[in-house]
Design a protein around this motif. Structure first.
Motif: not given
Length: 247
Positions: A17-22, A36-44
């Motif tokens: 996600i941080n690397s702007e993958e499509p 870590l899962s909370k961090q992922l959910e926030a990023m999504v």
């Protein structure tokens, strides 16, 4: 880790996600816990990436590897941004023709539409970030490789794309049975964008209220509708017919 269509593991998905993958969609195991899962959910949420909470069995089917409760589906193509795409087309000597898909969800329908759009000279396809069919191997195959040749832009909401196109001097037409006017009553000699609706619900009412024109296909048999990819082909090739032969 990553294979041809999926990234799996929380840290790997975060990095993607941080690397702007499509990324088309992120599947998250129901009940997954941890910082870590909370961090992922926030990023999504921040990136507006489509996500679903699924049972672990779903993740196990997507990959046999240690997914740690998270699998991301990666598109094989890079998506475009709407505004630069429209500006680029307006600066060219082409008469703009855009195609908007309001939550067409079947990957093979999507692939067939992409193929027809490329063959008929569409300048770009616009899809929503959520609810649209992903670009998968099946999409690529059905498109006969056209998915690599035509720009596809993702937007937060199709309605916002309609407003932007209109503000850019590109009228928008919706393909819908909720009108008495047929596609053969429309003049396509100027810039235009065509909206096609989803397989089961058609075009959402809020979008129908914002477009400039409505048009339908005449149906002479007992079946009430055509497959969306077939209907799309008829609309696009009516544009081609009129522009090529100056009808």
């Amino acid at each position: 880790m990553q294979n041809t269509t999926h990234v799996y593991g929380i840290r790997a998905v975060l990095e993607a996600i941080n690397s702007e993958e499509p990324i088309d969609k992120v599947f998250i195991q129901r009940g997954l816990k941890g910082d870590l899962s909370k961090q992922l959910e926030a990023m999504v949420r921040k990136k507006g990436i489509h996500s679903s909470y699924v049972p672990i069995e779903k993740l196990n089917r997507l990959t046999k590897n240690n997914h740690q409760g998270v699998v991301a589906q990666v598109s094989p193509i890079q998506f475009h941004t709407l505004e630069p795409l429209v500006e680029q087309v307006l600066k060219s000597d082409r008469t703009p023709l855009f195609l908007l898909l309001d939550q067409v969800s079947d990957v093979r329908n999507f692939g067939a539409i992409i193929r027809t759009a490329e063959c008929s000279g569409v300048d770009g396809i616009i899809i929503p970030k959520k609810g649209a069919a992903p670009v998968t191997a099946d999409t690529i195959k059905t498109s006969a490789g056209a998915a690599f040749k035509i720009p596809i832009a993702k937007v937060d909401h199709i309605k916002d794309a309609v407003f932007y196109l209109q503000a850019s001097g590109i009228p928008v037409l919706a393909a819908t049975e909720k009108t008495d006017k047929t596609v053969y009553d429309i003049t396509f000699d100027g810039p235009c964008a065509i909206v096609m609706g989803s397989e089961d619900r058609g075009i959402s009412p809020s979008i129908l209220k914002t477009v400039d024109q409505l048009a339908k296909l005449p149906l002479l048999g007992e079946i009430e509708s055509l497959n969306v990819s077939v209907a799309c082909a008829v609309f696009l090739y009516e544009v081609v017919r009129q522009r090529r032969f100056k009808v």
